[in-house]
Write a protein that holds these residues in place. Structure first.
Motif, PDB file in Angstrom:
ATOM      1  N   HIS A  19       0.919  -1.196   0.004  1.00  0.00           N
ATOM      2  CA  HIS A  19      -0.004   0.082   0.062  1.00  0.00           C
ATOM      3  C   HIS A  19       0.976   1.172  -0.027  1.00  0.00           C
ATOM      4  CE1 HIS A  19      -3.239   2.632   0.832  1.00  0.00           C
ATOM      5  NE2 HIS A  19      -2.434   3.266   1.806  1.00  0.00           N
ATOM      6  N   SER A  20       1.965   1.378   0.890  1.00  0.00           N
ATOM      7  CA  SER A  20       2.581   2.541   1.160  1.00  0.00           C
ATOM      8  C   SER A  20       3.465   2.811   0.073  1.00  0.00           C
ATOM      9  CB  SER A  20       3.577   2.434   2.396  1.00  0.00           C
ATOM     10  OG  SER A  20       2.715   2.542   3.731  1.00  0.00           O
ATOM     11  N   LEU A  21       4.000   1.649  -0.872  1.00  0.00           N
ATOM     12  CA  LEU A  21       5.042   1.798  -1.972  1.00  0.00           C
ATOM     13  C   LEU A  21       3.910   2.382  -3.172  1.00  0.00           C
ATOM     14  CD1 LEU A  21       7.307  -1.381  -2.306  1.00  0.00           C
ATOM     15  CD2 LEU A  21       7.890   1.455  -2.122  1.00  0.00           C
ATOM     16  N   THR A  22       2.399   1.762  -3.125  1.00  0.00           N
ATOM     17  CA  THR A  22       1.848   2.652  -4.343  1.00  0.00           C
ATOM     18  C   THR A  22       1.628   4.045  -3.937  1.00  0.00           C
ATOM     19  OG1 THR A  22       0.872   0.375  -4.435  1.00  0.00           O
ATOM     20  CG2 THR A  22      -0.351   2.282  -5.316  1.00  0.00           C
ATOM     21  N   SER A  30       1.977  13.939  -2.115  1.00  0.00           N
ATOM     22  CA  SER A  30       2.243  15.005  -1.517  1.00  0.00           C
ATOM     23  C   SER A  30       3.371  14.803  -0.639  1.00  0.00           C
ATOM     24  CB  SER A  30       0.974  15.655  -0.464  1.00  0.00           C
ATOM     25  OG  SER A  30       1.060  14.623   0.657  1.00  0.00           O
ATOM     26  N   THR A  31       4.178  15.921  -0.411  1.00  0.00           N
ATOM     27  CA  THR A  31       5.450  15.677   0.687  1.00  0.00           C
ATOM     28  C   THR A  31       5.128  15.019   1.922  1.00  0.00           C
ATOM     29  OG1 THR A  31       6.363  17.798  -0.340  1.00  0.00           O
ATOM     30  CG2 THR A  31       7.217  16.902   1.652  1.00  0.00           C
ATOM     31  N   ALA A  32       3.932  15.547   2.573  1.00  0.00           N
ATOM     32  CA  ALA A  32       3.443  14.897   3.769  1.00  0.00           C
ATOM     33  C   ALA A  32       3.070  13.474   3.523  1.00  0.00           C
ATOM     34  CB  ALA A  32       2.213  15.687   4.280  1.00  0.00           C
ATOM     35  N   ASP A  33       2.546  13.172   2.630  1.00  0.00           N
ATOM     36  CA  ASP A  33       2.209  11.572   2.463  1.00  0.00           C
ATOM     37  C   ASP A  33       3.339  10.800   2.298  1.00  0.00           C
ATOM     38  OD1 ASP A  33      -0.345  11.987   2.888  1.00  0.00           O
ATOM     39  OD2 ASP A  33      -1.183  12.078   0.900  1.00  0.00           O
ATOM     40  N   PHE A  34       4.273  11.496   1.444  1.00  0.00           N
ATOM     41  CA  PHE A  34       5.663  10.800   1.166  1.00  0.00           C
ATOM     42  C   PHE A  34       6.328  10.408   2.245  1.00  0.00           C
ATOM     43  CE2 PHE A  34       9.589   9.926  -0.516  1.00  0.00           C
ATOM     44  CZ  PHE A  34       9.649   9.536  -1.910  1.00  0.00           C
ATOM     45  N   ARG A  35       6.338  11.401   3.428  1.00  0.00           N
ATOM     46  CA  ARG A  35       7.313  11.327   4.480  1.00  0.00           C
ATOM     47  C   ARG A  35       6.263  10.124   5.505  1.00  0.00           C
ATOM     48  NH1 ARG A  35       8.553  17.426   6.193  1.00  0.00           N
ATOM     49  NH2 ARG A  35       9.957  17.541   4.583  1.00  0.00           N
ATOM     50  N   GLN A  36       5.255  10.083   5.311  1.00  0.00           N
ATOM     51  CA  GLN A  36       4.416   9.205   6.152  1.00  0.00           C
ATOM     52  C   GLN A  36       4.578   7.894   5.804  1.00  0.00           C
ATOM     53  OE1 GLN A  36       0.223   9.486   6.193  1.00  0.00           O
ATOM     54  NE2 GLN A  36      -0.225   8.033   7.790  1.00  0.00           N
ATOM     55  N   HIS A  37       4.317   7.500   4.578  1.00  0.00           N
ATOM     56  CA  HIS A  37       4.489   6.230   3.859  1.00  0.00           C
ATOM     57  C   HIS A  37       6.014   5.876   3.730  1.00  0.00           C
ATOM     58  CE1 HIS A  37       0.219   5.711   3.364  1.00  0.00           C
ATOM     59  NE2 HIS A  37       0.066   6.897   3.136  1.00  0.00           N
ATOM     60  N   SER A  38       7.080   6.483   3.515  1.00  0.00           N
ATOM     61  CA  SER A  38       8.495   6.141   3.428  1.00  0.00           C
ATOM     62  C   SER A  38       8.667   5.769   4.983  1.00  0.00           C
ATOM     63  CB  SER A  38       9.165   7.095   2.801  1.00  0.00           C
ATOM     64  OG  SER A  38       9.310   8.368   3.651  1.00  0.00           O
ATOM     65  N   GLY A  39       7.954   6.456   5.996  1.00  0.00           N
ATOM     66  CA  GLY A  39       8.234   6.001   7.401  1.00  0.00           C
ATOM     67  C   GLY A  39       7.790   4.635   7.655  1.00  0.00           C
ATOM     68  N   ILE A  40       6.466   4.410   7.269  1.00  0.00           N
ATOM     69  CA  ILE A  40       6.058   3.067   7.277  1.00  0.00           C
ATOM     70  C   ILE A  40       6.749   1.967   6.751  1.00  0.00           C
ATOM     71  CG2 ILE A  40       3.990   1.502   6.790  1.00  0.00           C
ATOM     72  CD1 ILE A  40       2.359   4.296   6.953  1.00  0.00           C
ATOM     73  N   VAL A  41       7.061   2.199   5.423  1.00  0.00           N
ATOM     74  CA  VAL A  41       7.955   1.203   4.734  1.00  0.00           C
ATOM     75  C   VAL A  41       9.341   0.933   5.627  1.00  0.00           C
ATOM     76  CG1 VAL A  41       9.210   0.579   2.753  1.00  0.00           C
ATOM     77  CG2 VAL A  41       6.873   1.641   2.654  1.00  0.00           C
ATOM     78  N   SER A  42       9.895   2.225   5.937  1.00  0.00           N
ATOM     79  CA  SER A  42      11.183   1.939   6.609  1.00  0.00           C
ATOM     80  C   SER A  42      11.257   1.191   8.047  1.00  0.00           C
ATOM     81  CB  SER A  42      11.742   3.299   6.859  1.00  0.00           C
ATOM     82  OG  SER A  42      11.849   4.108   5.903  1.00  0.00           O
ATOM     83  N   GLN A  43       9.946   1.441   8.564  1.00  0.00           N
ATOM     84  CA  GLN A  43       9.830   0.834   9.836  1.00  0.00           C
ATOM     85  C   GLN A  43       9.796  -0.887   9.667  1.00  0.00           C
ATOM     86  OE1 GLN A  43       7.283   2.504  12.759  1.00  0.00           O
ATOM     87  NE2 GLN A  43       8.106   4.469  12.509  1.00  0.00           N
ATOM     88  N   ILE A  44       9.055  -1.301   8.531  1.00  0.00           N
ATOM     89  CA  ILE A  44       8.591  -2.662   8.258  1.00  0.00           C
ATOM     90  C   ILE A  44      10.067  -3.329   8.059  1.00  0.00           C
ATOM     91  CG2 ILE A  44       7.504  -4.309   7.249  1.00  0.00           C
ATOM     92  CD1 ILE A  44       5.325  -2.215   6.989  1.00  0.00           C
TER      93      ILE A  44
END
Ligand code: URA
Length: 213
Positions: A19-22, A30-44
């Motif tokens: 989901h986050s990669l998509t 957006s920049t905000a979404d990019f930060r949030q979702h790259s954070g999710i992928v990084s944590q996993i």
């Protein structure tokens, strides 16, 4: 295109990563979404890559009884490749707040895609340390190989690479240069384009994360 034989790579799979990669890959993110979702992928990715960290027994007293718990050995060093690696560092520090951090600054020449070092500040590294080298985009592998050369010179023996998106060409170069180094990634994309960007990829990670487009 020639199929490359890739080794020492763990493709971390999870519906949250899909989901986050998509979201990240979408050019309208957006920049905000990019930060949030790259954070999710990084944590996993970090959870998976740190599965084999060393722990030691520690006797503690709970409010009810004495017991033997486990504590992490303080033997981790994390090295983000500037500047995109900072995005993953912040996530890793949530899990390992007292980890030593070293920095390697590499600038990618837009024309030649060659990595030039402009900064290095590394802690003392011992052979027993587990070093996590973090960089969201593994494209040609040039920056990571240059970083590993520096880390090996400093005494690092046990290096693990963590990347969000990887290109087969870069993985193959790392396999050749450092056959003992394991890579964790959330995606292995198709190929590099003539400008050495990953396709389909997500564009320039640093620009999208830091809003410098
Ligand atoms: N660095 C990036 O940010 N993106 C790529 O596709 C390749 C290198």
């Amino acid at each position: 295109m020639k199929q490359l034989r890739l080794k020492n790579i763990t493709l971390v799979q999870h519906p949250l990563i899909d989901h986050s990669l998509t979201v990240l890959r979408d050019t309208h993110c957006s920049t905000a979404d990019f930060r949030q979702h790259s954070g999710i992928v990084s944590q996993i990715l970090i959870l998976e890559a740190t599965k084999n960290l060393h722990v030691v027994n520690k006797t503690i007293q709970t409010p009810l009884a004495k017991m033997i718990g486990k504590r992490l050995k303080n033997d981790v060093v994390v090295v983000p490749v500037l500047r995109s690696g900072l995005a993953m560092l912040m996530e890793l520090q949530d899990f390992l707040p007292s980890t030593r951090v070293g920095f390697i600054g590499l600038h990618r020449d837009e024309k030649t895609a060659q990595a030039h070092q402009y900064y290095e500040k590394l802690p003392k590294i011992f052979a027993s340390h587990k070093v996590f080298l973090i960089d969201p985009m593994l494209a040609t592998g040039g920056s990571l190989i240059a970083s590993m050369n520096m880390l090996r010179e400093k005494g690092a023996k046990n290096i693990t690479i963590v990347c969000i998106v990887s290109a087969p060409e870069g993985i193959s170069e790392i396999n050749k240069a450092y056959p003992d180094v394991h890579i964790y990634t959330a995606a292995i994309d198709k190929h590099l384009n003539t400008q050495k960007f990953i396709v389909p990829g997500l564009g320039d990670f640093g620009d999208r994360y830091f809003g410098t487009i």
